[in-house]
Design an enzyme around this catalytic site. Structure first.
Site, PDB file in Angstrom:
ATOM      1  N   LYS A   1      20.498   8.915  47.979  1.00  0.00           N
ATOM      2  CA  LYS A   1      20.719   7.863  48.970  1.00  0.00           C
ATOM      3  C   LYS A   1      21.749   8.241  50.026  1.00  0.00           C
ATOM      4  O   LYS A   1      21.627   7.866  51.193  1.00  0.00           O
ATOM      5  CB  LYS A   1      21.140   6.569  48.257  1.00  0.00           C
TER       6      LYS A   1
ATOM      7  N   HIS B   1      18.553  -7.355  41.001  1.00  0.00           N
ATOM      8  CA  HIS B   1      17.989  -6.296  41.838  1.00  0.00           C
ATOM      9  C   HIS B   1      16.581  -5.886  41.431  1.00  0.00           C
ATOM     10  O   HIS B   1      16.044  -4.908  41.958  1.00  0.00           O
ATOM     11  CB  HIS B   1      18.904  -5.058  41.867  1.00  0.00           C
TER      12      HIS B   1
ATOM     13  N   ARG C   1       6.716   7.272  47.058  1.00  0.00           N
ATOM     14  CA  ARG C   1       5.623   7.077  46.106  1.00  0.00           C
ATOM     15  C   ARG C   1       4.920   5.777  46.448  1.00  0.00           C
ATOM     16  O   ARG C   1       5.328   5.054  47.351  1.00  0.00           O
ATOM     17  CB  ARG C   1       6.175   6.994  44.682  1.00  0.00           C
TER      18      ARG C   1
END
Length: 668
Positions: free
Chosen positions: A116, A235, A297
């Site tokens: 990230k 989340h 993906r």
């Protein structure tokens, strides 16, 4: 086009890929672990190969075994699904080196977007807006805390290699930072083999907007519009929809253009998702939407994009992997109607959303909508894998109709003895804020118990009592008293009155979801309808439903076990019904008990023990932390008191229902 495809995955996504591959005339190949020997994806494939024991690291995550299965079966292509090896650049390279077509993103793009911190820097260079934060190499707790303090609370700690909501913690104040960091790093190391984190500003009223992108090997990249995945719990996405509510055309053009720039920056090929976080305090605005990450993906929620665009994204993947150009140009793509998807999980919302494992003795899903699943009646929900068991997808002309239809579909779910979140989904879909489109990622946390706990319902109680009355009247032997007498001969717990030329009256007592319910019952002259309660509700027990006025409930008797409860299916939930003396409600365990014994709700590994014997603790304070089904579960003090024994150590593997610790009540 290649002639065969092996899916290096399991469950719902394997079945989904097989469905398209077979339609295209391809031979399908499954791999499976010992735990999945009888799984649906194994039977749906043309060929299947056993690749190892139940733990994923010894089967689905073992690259050598997957490649050996591909070579042994002559597979010409490998589709990784999502999760497991789907974003593993080394596996992608190994597949390609073996001369097998890789149906996924280029390894370089996986690497570029897999971390990230590096991905954010790349996006800055590509002109894509990113959230402010710290992405440095210094990972010492002191440096990370100092950066968090400088950013200002609340902040979000995120695993650098994370995804799927794992390795992520919100921290609202400085004193809580170090504990949250340690927990996040443990989960990141366990899930991704990398405990590095980044810190970023936590956006108030955050909305999760993502854009489906697709690239081909000829340099073309298109988007297939946006999805809104803002309704989340810890989340983890709960409800996904497309398009995003409140998205105007100018903002849509800005965010989709940014997504295409992001994909082109890494020379992207295949299906990918660019995820953005939006500050929703003033609605969706182009200047308040920032890049979060890219998933290289296919996404779990891809069906909502499929139904609003009329495209099969798995077919697009297969064709692009075979070297074909994208099936459509950007100006040939458009949005039709509104789609919503609900993730049906094997978990118990009333019990802290703990995963629920076991055999699916009763498993009925709606048959008039799209359902993507990898399990069936008689199958097993294993402790070793993700607890998602199905996705329910609807497509309607407008958002309000889509929400209403999906709520109906979730209410029709009938699963037992495994618990599901279907009732929770119904309550979310009916919530006023969700219905109005006023959704952010904090909605579920803000509503708390109102969404996780089913409310008392007189109609459910009436249906349960009617079910008991019907069983008794028709002479089910397991409902009779020890001497075999009938209810009209004074069965214990009931009093009956005989009246000449009138239907019998009774007062029934039953335990409904663990609560004692007592209600008078009057049968009509034909004994076809029971009138239950005061005021009386008409209850009619039919072949597979119980009708209470205008409402219908499903039901199932005790599966041949006279000592077990009967089950009433109401609004997606499974309600136990018993009234015989000594029969307990067999609901899922809570992990805690009134006597202070904390029991493991499922098999797992102890990853933390923040309390010590003799510690004074408050109700809700974590005592031990169990890792199971890819998530951490804190077992907490059931009341204020003092920690007695802690019978486990970090690293121990424990069985379901094992006593892990005890808490003694504080003296008055």
């Amino acid at each position: 086009m290649f002639r065969s495809v092996l899916v290096a995955n399991r469950g719902e996504i394997a079945c989904r890929v097989f469905r398209t591959a077979k339609r295209m005339g391809l031979r399908t190949i499954a791999v499976y672990s010992e735990a999945d020997a009888n799984a649906l994806h194994v039977r749906e494939a043309d060929e299947a190969v056993l690749i190892g024991p139940a733990p994923a690291r010894e089967s689905y995550l073992d690259q050598a075994k997957v490649l050996a299965a591909a070579k042994a079966t002559g597979a010409e292509a490998i589709h990784p699904g999502y999760g497991f090896l789907s974003e593993n650049a080394e596996f992608a390279e190994a597949v390609m080196a073996a001369g097998i077509t890789w149906i996924g993103a280029p390894p370089a793009a996986i690497r570029a977007m897999g971390l990230k911190d590096a991905a954010k820097q790349l996006m800055v260079e590509a002109g894509v807006p990113v959230t402010p934060g710290y992405m440095g190499e210094d990972q010492s707790p002191d440096r990370l805390k100092a950066e968090a303090d400088a950013i200002g609370y609340p902040v979000l700690i995120k695993a650098v290699a994370g995804g799927g909501g794992k390795g992520m913690r919100r921290v609202d104040e400085a004193p809580a930072f170090l504990d949250a960091l340690a927990s996040c790093q443990r989960e990141a190391a366990s899930s991704f083999g990398d405990d590095r984190v980044l810190i970023e500003r936590y956006i108030l009223s955050p909305r999760h907007i993502e854009v489906q992108v697709f690239g081909d090997a000829h340099g073309e990249v298109v988007h297939l519009f946006e999805r809104d995945c803002s309704l989340q719990r810890r989340h983890q996405k709960v409800i996904e929809e497309a398009p995003a509510p409140g998205m105007d055309e100018a903002t849509r053009q800005a965010v989709t253009a940014a997504a295409v720039r992001a994909a082109k920056a890494v020379n992207y090929v295949g299906a990918g998702t660019i995820e953005f976080i939006a500050d929703g305090t003033e609605g969706l605005r182009a200047d308040r939407i920032w890049f979060m990450e890219m998933n290289t993906r296919l996404q779990v929620e891809h069906p909502v994009t499929e139904v609003i665009t009329g495209q099969d994204l798995v077919e697009w993947q297969l064709r692009v992997a075979a070297g074909e150009p994208l099936p459509l140009k950007q100006d040939q793509l458009s949005i039709t109607g509104w789609a919503m998807e609900a993730r049906l999980y094997a978990e118990d919302p009333a019990n802290g959303f703990l995963p629920s494992i076991g055999r699916l003795d009763h498993f009925v899903l709606p048959d008039d909508i799209r359902v993507d699943t990898g399990v069936e009646a008689g199958g097993e929900v294993s402790q070793f894998y993700d607890p998602m068991i199905a996705k329910l997808i609807v497509h309607e002309a407008a958002r309000e109709a889509a929400a209403a239809r999906l709520a109906e579909a979730c209410a029709e779910v009938q699963v037992w003895p495994v618990r599901t979140n279907a009732g929770f989904l119904v309550r979310c879909l009916k919530h006023a804020r969700f219905r109005s489109g006023d959704v952010d990622t904090g909605l579920i946390a803000a509503e708390g118990e109102a969404l996780s706990q089913a409310q008392l319902d007189p109609a459910i109680d009436a249906a349960a009592i009617g079910m008991v009355a019907e069983s008794e009247w028709h002479g089910r032997t397991d409902y009779r008293s020890a001497d075999g007498s009938s209810p009209f001969q004074g069965l214990p717990g009931q009093t009956f009155g005989f009246r000449l030329n009138a239907a019998p009256r009774a007062s029934y007592a039953a335990r409904v979801a663990g609560r004692k319910v007592v209600a008078p019952v009057l049968a009509d002259g034909e004994y076809a309808t029971w009138h239950v309660g005061e005021p009386a509700l008409p209850v009619e027990v039919l072949h597979d439903t119980i009708q209470v006025g205008e409402r219908s409930f499903g039901y199932a008797y005790a599966f041949g076990d006279a000592s077990g409860p009967d089950i009433l299916f109401a609004d997606g939930g499974a309600v136990t019904v018993t009234w015989r003396d000594g029969v307990a409600d067999r609901g899922a365990g809570s992990g805690g008990a009134s006597d202070g014994a904390l029991r493991a709700p499922m098999p797992g590994k102890i990853v933390a023990a923040p309390a010590r014997p003799g510690d004074a603790v408050s109700k809700g304070q974590p005592i031990v932390v169990l890792e199971a089904m890819k998530m951490e579960h804190a077992l907490v003090a059931p009341f204020d008191g003092v920690v007695g024994e802690i019978g486990v150590s970090v690293g121990d593997q424990v069985a379901a229902d094992a006593v892990l610790a005890t808490v003694e009540a504080a003296s008055a």
